[in-house]
Design a protein around this motif. Structure first.
Motif, PDB file in Angstrom:
ATOM      1  N   GLU A 463       0.936  -1.125   0.008  1.00  0.00           N
ATOM      2  CA  GLU A 463       0.007   0.184   0.061  1.00  0.00           C
ATOM      3  C   GLU A 463       0.875   1.340   0.247  1.00  0.00           C
ATOM      4  OE1 GLU A 463      -0.442  -2.577   1.929  1.00  0.00           O
ATOM      5  OE2 GLU A 463      -2.559  -3.238   1.512  1.00  0.00           O
ATOM      6  N   LEU A 464       1.921   1.257   0.584  1.00  0.00           N
ATOM      7  CA  LEU A 464       2.927   2.369   0.699  1.00  0.00           C
ATOM      8  C   LEU A 464       4.111   2.212  -0.457  1.00  0.00           C
ATOM      9  CD1 LEU A 464       2.951   3.145   4.666  1.00  0.00           C
ATOM     10  CD2 LEU A 464       1.443   3.883   2.986  1.00  0.00           C
ATOM     11  N   ASP A 465       3.824   1.406  -1.404  1.00  0.00           N
ATOM     12  CA  ASP A 465       4.832   1.256  -2.286  1.00  0.00           C
ATOM     13  C   ASP A 465       4.973   2.823  -3.109  1.00  0.00           C
ATOM     14  OD1 ASP A 465       6.594  -0.783  -4.366  1.00  0.00           O
ATOM     15  OD2 ASP A 465       5.461   0.734  -5.358  1.00  0.00           O
ATOM     16  N   ALA A 466       6.250   3.101  -3.215  1.00  0.00           N
ATOM     17  CA  ALA A 466       6.345   4.578  -4.068  1.00  0.00           C
ATOM     18  C   ALA A 466       5.785   4.639  -5.337  1.00  0.00           C
ATOM     19  CB  ALA A 466       7.908   4.747  -4.102  1.00  0.00           C
ATOM     20  N   GLN A 467       5.938   3.322  -6.085  1.00  0.00           N
ATOM     21  CA  GLN A 467       5.477   3.580  -7.366  1.00  0.00           C
ATOM     22  C   GLN A 467       3.803   3.383  -7.713  1.00  0.00           C
ATOM     23  OE1 GLN A 467       7.895   0.522  -9.357  1.00  0.00           O
ATOM     24  NE2 GLN A 467       9.570   1.731  -9.944  1.00  0.00           N
ATOM     25  N   VAL A 468       3.548   2.578  -6.859  1.00  0.00           N
ATOM     26  CA  VAL A 468       2.084   2.269  -6.465  1.00  0.00           C
ATOM     27  C   VAL A 468       1.213   3.675  -6.304  1.00  0.00           C
ATOM     28  CG1 VAL A 468       0.038   1.434  -5.313  1.00  0.00           C
ATOM     29  CG2 VAL A 468       1.829  -0.037  -5.996  1.00  0.00           C
ATOM     30  N   LEU A 469       1.914   4.430  -5.288  1.00  0.00           N
ATOM     31  CA  LEU A 469       1.576   5.702  -4.753  1.00  0.00           C
ATOM     32  C   LEU A 469       1.358   6.774  -6.005  1.00  0.00           C
ATOM     33  CD1 LEU A 469       2.585   5.905  -0.997  1.00  0.00           C
ATOM     34  CD2 LEU A 469       0.478   5.615  -1.870  1.00  0.00           C
ATOM     35  N   LEU A 470       2.368   6.829  -6.698  1.00  0.00           N
ATOM     36  CA  LEU A 470       3.009   7.604  -7.704  1.00  0.00           C
ATOM     37  C   LEU A 470       1.796   7.289  -8.917  1.00  0.00           C
ATOM     38  CD1 LEU A 470       4.400  10.013  -9.054  1.00  0.00           C
ATOM     39  CD2 LEU A 470       6.112   8.142 -10.215  1.00  0.00           C
ATOM     40  N   GLY A 471       1.387   6.181  -9.205  1.00  0.00           N
ATOM     41  CA  GLY A 471       0.494   5.781 -10.419  1.00  0.00           C
ATOM     42  C   GLY A 471      -0.614   6.158  -9.958  1.00  0.00           C
ATOM     43  N   GLN A 472      -1.108   5.898  -8.614  1.00  0.00           N
ATOM     44  CA  GLN A 472      -2.465   6.323  -8.322  1.00  0.00           C
ATOM     45  C   GLN A 472      -2.699   7.956  -8.329  1.00  0.00           C
ATOM     46  OE1 GLN A 472      -3.059   4.521  -4.423  1.00  0.00           O
ATOM     47  NE2 GLN A 472      -4.074   2.663  -5.504  1.00  0.00           N
ATOM     48  N   SER A 473      -1.514   8.606  -8.228  1.00  0.00           N
ATOM     49  CA  SER A 473      -1.655  10.094  -7.920  1.00  0.00           C
ATOM     50  C   SER A 473      -1.788  10.505  -9.297  1.00  0.00           C
ATOM     51  CB  SER A 473      -0.482  10.658  -7.548  1.00  0.00           C
ATOM     52  OG  SER A 473       0.758  10.516  -8.445  1.00  0.00           O
ATOM     53  N   PHE A 474      -1.272   9.948 -10.655  1.00  0.00           N
ATOM     54  CA  PHE A 474      -1.523  10.190 -11.836  1.00  0.00           C
ATOM     55  C   PHE A 474      -2.969  10.017 -12.066  1.00  0.00           C
ATOM     56  CE2 PHE A 474       3.057   8.853 -13.136  1.00  0.00           C
ATOM     57  CZ  PHE A 474       3.588  10.211 -12.755  1.00  0.00           C
ATOM     58  N   LEU A 475      -3.581   8.856 -11.591  1.00  0.00           N
ATOM     59  CA  LEU A 475      -4.830   8.883 -11.956  1.00  0.00           C
ATOM     60  C   LEU A 475      -5.922   9.586 -11.017  1.00  0.00           C
ATOM     61  CD1 LEU A 475      -4.795   4.916 -12.195  1.00  0.00           C
ATOM     62  CD2 LEU A 475      -4.521   6.509 -14.073  1.00  0.00           C
ATOM     63  N   GLY A 476      -5.534  10.137  -9.923  1.00  0.00           N
ATOM     64  CA  GLY A 476      -6.271  10.943  -9.152  1.00  0.00           C
ATOM     65  C   GLY A 476      -7.585  10.125  -8.481  1.00  0.00           C
ATOM     66  N   THR A 477      -6.965   8.884  -8.160  1.00  0.00           N
ATOM     67  CA  THR A 477      -8.168   7.951  -7.587  1.00  0.00           C
ATOM     68  C   THR A 477      -8.211   8.170  -6.232  1.00  0.00           C
ATOM     69  OG1 THR A 477      -8.085   5.747  -7.001  1.00  0.00           O
ATOM     70  CG2 THR A 477      -6.051   6.266  -7.123  1.00  0.00           C
ATOM     71  N   PRO A 478      -9.446   8.178  -5.659  1.00  0.00           N
ATOM     72  CA  PRO A 478      -9.829   8.260  -4.355  1.00  0.00           C
ATOM     73  C   PRO A 478      -8.863   7.384  -3.259  1.00  0.00           C
ATOM     74  CG  PRO A 478     -11.835   8.162  -5.627  1.00  0.00           C
ATOM     75  CD  PRO A 478     -10.694   8.038  -6.248  1.00  0.00           C
ATOM     76  N   ARG A 479      -8.589   6.145  -3.926  1.00  0.00           N
ATOM     77  CA  ARG A 479      -7.848   5.116  -3.030  1.00  0.00           C
ATOM     78  C   ARG A 479      -6.586   5.551  -2.697  1.00  0.00           C
ATOM     79  NH1 ARG A 479     -10.690   2.222  -7.038  1.00  0.00           N
ATOM     80  NH2 ARG A 479      -9.160   2.289  -8.334  1.00  0.00           N
ATOM     81  N   LEU A 480      -5.979   6.597  -3.067  1.00  0.00           N
ATOM     82  CA  LEU A 480      -4.553   7.260  -2.927  1.00  0.00           C
ATOM     83  C   LEU A 480      -4.576   7.666  -1.479  1.00  0.00           C
ATOM     84  CD1 LEU A 480      -1.883   8.438  -3.763  1.00  0.00           C
ATOM     85  CD2 LEU A 480      -3.001  10.353  -4.491  1.00  0.00           C
TER      86      LEU A 480
END
Length: 552
Positions: A463-480
């Motif tokens: 959940e705190l993986d840097a690349q996962v967080l970055l990918g979700q930030s690109f998408l603007g997902t609420p799960r971020l």
């Protein structure tokens, strides 16, 4: 206070790396393939407007008082992007901080906040700066920050009027102490409202300022910004001639590229037929330009003003037997956008032939676009049935050893996403993690999510993986937001990691075209920015953000 000494050198190095990264991106975005790839990825659908959670904002408000410069600066930018009126006071206070890093970020954040008090304060300071003082804070760089902050202050303000008046006043003075400031004003003024300023800049290109013997008004940077801005929105023959002068500048490759990109963005609706014919003739001349990027962009732009002529030229290029025909990348793209059923055989013949990276990437986008146009019923492919060309060829391209180039792979990924090939979603997800530290990370994340909305969902324990967080930030997902809250509340987290968390939140709030680099590029194209604006553009650089996060 350790940050002021122990981390002073890393701060300088980080700023330098950021400037180099952004300047490299600017050069690469002045190519036909980058323009086409960006538009193709944008066609995969819009992302929702994200809203930061109160937990993340509360952490940012605490960090806005931090003694760590990087953490505090990132928190201030996040508060500006979040646009909560109650944060005005903390941003206004920080915007006069003695430390220039804090002062500059808070000033820009004040513009992003979009409130009337913030706009009024920025306008007052910019107006006062013209009266000039011996105060070192009234430098060209400081005034450039104020100008670009006003330019980012949103539709609710009258910033364009203030910037126009300010720019015209600079043009009446010596530009020696105002070059970055003038550049920031020109970028900040919407083109439709700033024609008089842009025309004056271009008409006085070789004139001297009143009272200054032998001093040329414009440097190359300011002229490029004015030409790029006008090429997006010129109206009528007179304004076109100002833009045309830039297109005909044989001594400035960047100027010609910027004009071609502006012509690609320009709407033809309000251009009369005679003027369109003139533009097409000038672009046709430039398809033989000595600079490969200019030649390719000219062909791509020509298709917008004379589709028949551009398509005929593109077919001739693709039919050549030479190993690497000139402008092959643009020829593929034109056939993809405007070709007919018979043109698919032309593209098929190039499947096994050697192409450079730009042409290979263009071929991938073109085959997908042409197939979608001539056989829309074939996509998305039906499971367990042999898919129509070019699905299998594109799938193979994701694993072939000769397609390791990130540009080529990203183009293939976007092409497959455009065709709706869900069978490739797992491979595409892997591609995002492979190339997360490249310029193509956002496009890869968009493609992966388009095929599978859960593609960038964290697996258990990541959940705190840097690349996962970055990918979700690109998408603007609420799960971020929940993982970011958890990260910010960890007892062992250091200032650098909190800074990274705030930067990721800012990337999410900014949206697809909301990064500073993207906002500036949308105004005037991929023009090389002056040093101060280069620093601003690097503040939300994803790669620098990843480097701050703990390893996987």
């Amino acid at each position: 206070m350790a940050r002021k000494t122990g981390r002073a050198i890393p701060l300088v190095v980080s700023a330098l790396i950021g400037a180099i990264v952004v300047s490299g991106q600017v050069e690469s975005q002045a190519r036909a393939i980058d323009y086409a790839l960006d538009r193709a990825a944008a066609g995969l659908g819009a992302t929702p407007k994200p809203v930061a959670t109160e937990g993340v904002l509360a952490a940012a408000r605490r960090a806005a008082k931090s003694e760590d410069i990087g953490e505090r600066g990132a928190a201030l930018l996040l508060l500006g992007l979040a646009q909560h009126v109650e944060d005005y006071a903390v941003l206004a206070e920080a915007s006069v901080d003695p430390n220039p890093e804090i002062r500059h970020r808070a000033t820009v954040a004040l513009g992003l906040l979009g409130t009337a008090p913030g706009y009024n304060e920025l306008a007052r300071r910019l107006d006062a700066s013209l009266r000039g003082t011996s105060d070192p804070s009234n430098s060209d760089a400081e005034r450039a920050i104020l100008a670009i902050a006003l330019g980012l202050s949103g539709d609710a303000s009258d910033s364009s009027g203030v910037l126009k008046v300010h720019a015209l006043e600079i043009l009446r003075r010596s530009r020696e102490r105002h070059s970055e400031e003038l550049a920031a004003c020109l970028i900040g003024i919407p083109v439709d409202e700033g024609r008089s300023v842009f025309e004056q800049v271009l008409n006085l290109r070789t004139d001297c300022l009143p009272g200054v013997q032998g001093r040329v008004l414009n440097d190359t940077l300011v002229e490029r910004i004015a030409v790029a801005a006008m090429s997006h929105r010129f109206v009528g023959q007179t304004e076109w001639m100002l833009v045309r002068n830039g297109l005909m500048r044989d001594d400035d490759d960047s100027m010609r590229r910027l004009v071609c990109l502006g012509l690609l963005e320009h709407s033809t609706e309000n251009l009369d037929e005679k003027l369109q014919d003139k533009i097409a003739r000038d672009l046709e001349r430039r398809t033989g330009d000595r600079n490969p990027s200019v030649a390719s962009l000219s062909l791509l732009a020509l298709a917008k003003y004379d589709e028949r002529k551009a398509l005929s030229r593109a077919r001739r290029i693709v039919d050549l037997d030479t190993r690497r025909p000139r402008s092959l990348d643009a020829a593929f793209l034109v056939i993809g956008m405007y070709g007919e059923k018979g043109d698919e055989a032309r593209l098929r013949r190039w499947q096994a032939r050697n192409r450079d990276a730009e042409a290979h990437a263009a071929w991938a986008l073109a085959t997908a676009e042409l197939a979608r146009r001539i056989s829309p019923e074939s996509f998305p492919p039906v499971p367990d049935e042999t898919p129509r060309f070019p699905i299998l060829a594109l799938r193979a391209g994701l694993t072939e050893s000769n397609t390791q180039n990130p540009l080529v792979r990203t183009a293939i990924v976007v092409a497959l996403a455009r065709l709706g090939d869900r069978e490739s979603s797992g491979t595409i997800r892997s591609m995002f993690f492979t190339y997360a530290q490249t310029d193509y990370a956002r496009q890869l994340a968009t493609a992966a999510s388009h095929l599978d909305s859960a593609a960038l969902e964290p697996v258990s324990g990541s959940e705190l993986d840097a690349q996962v967080l970055l990918g979700q930030s690109f998408l603007g997902t609420p799960r971020l937001w929940k993982p970011l809250e958890e990260m910010l509340s960890l007892p062992g987290i250091d200032a650098r990691q909190r800074e990274a968390a705030f930067r990721i939140a800012s990337i999410a709030l900014a949206g697809r075209n909301g990064s500073f680099e993207a906002r500036l590029r949308d105004r005037v194209g991929p023009v090389m920015l002056p040093p101060t604006l280069l620093r601003v553009a690097a503040w939300m650089d994803p790669r620098a953000t990843l480097a701050m996060m703990p390893p996987r």
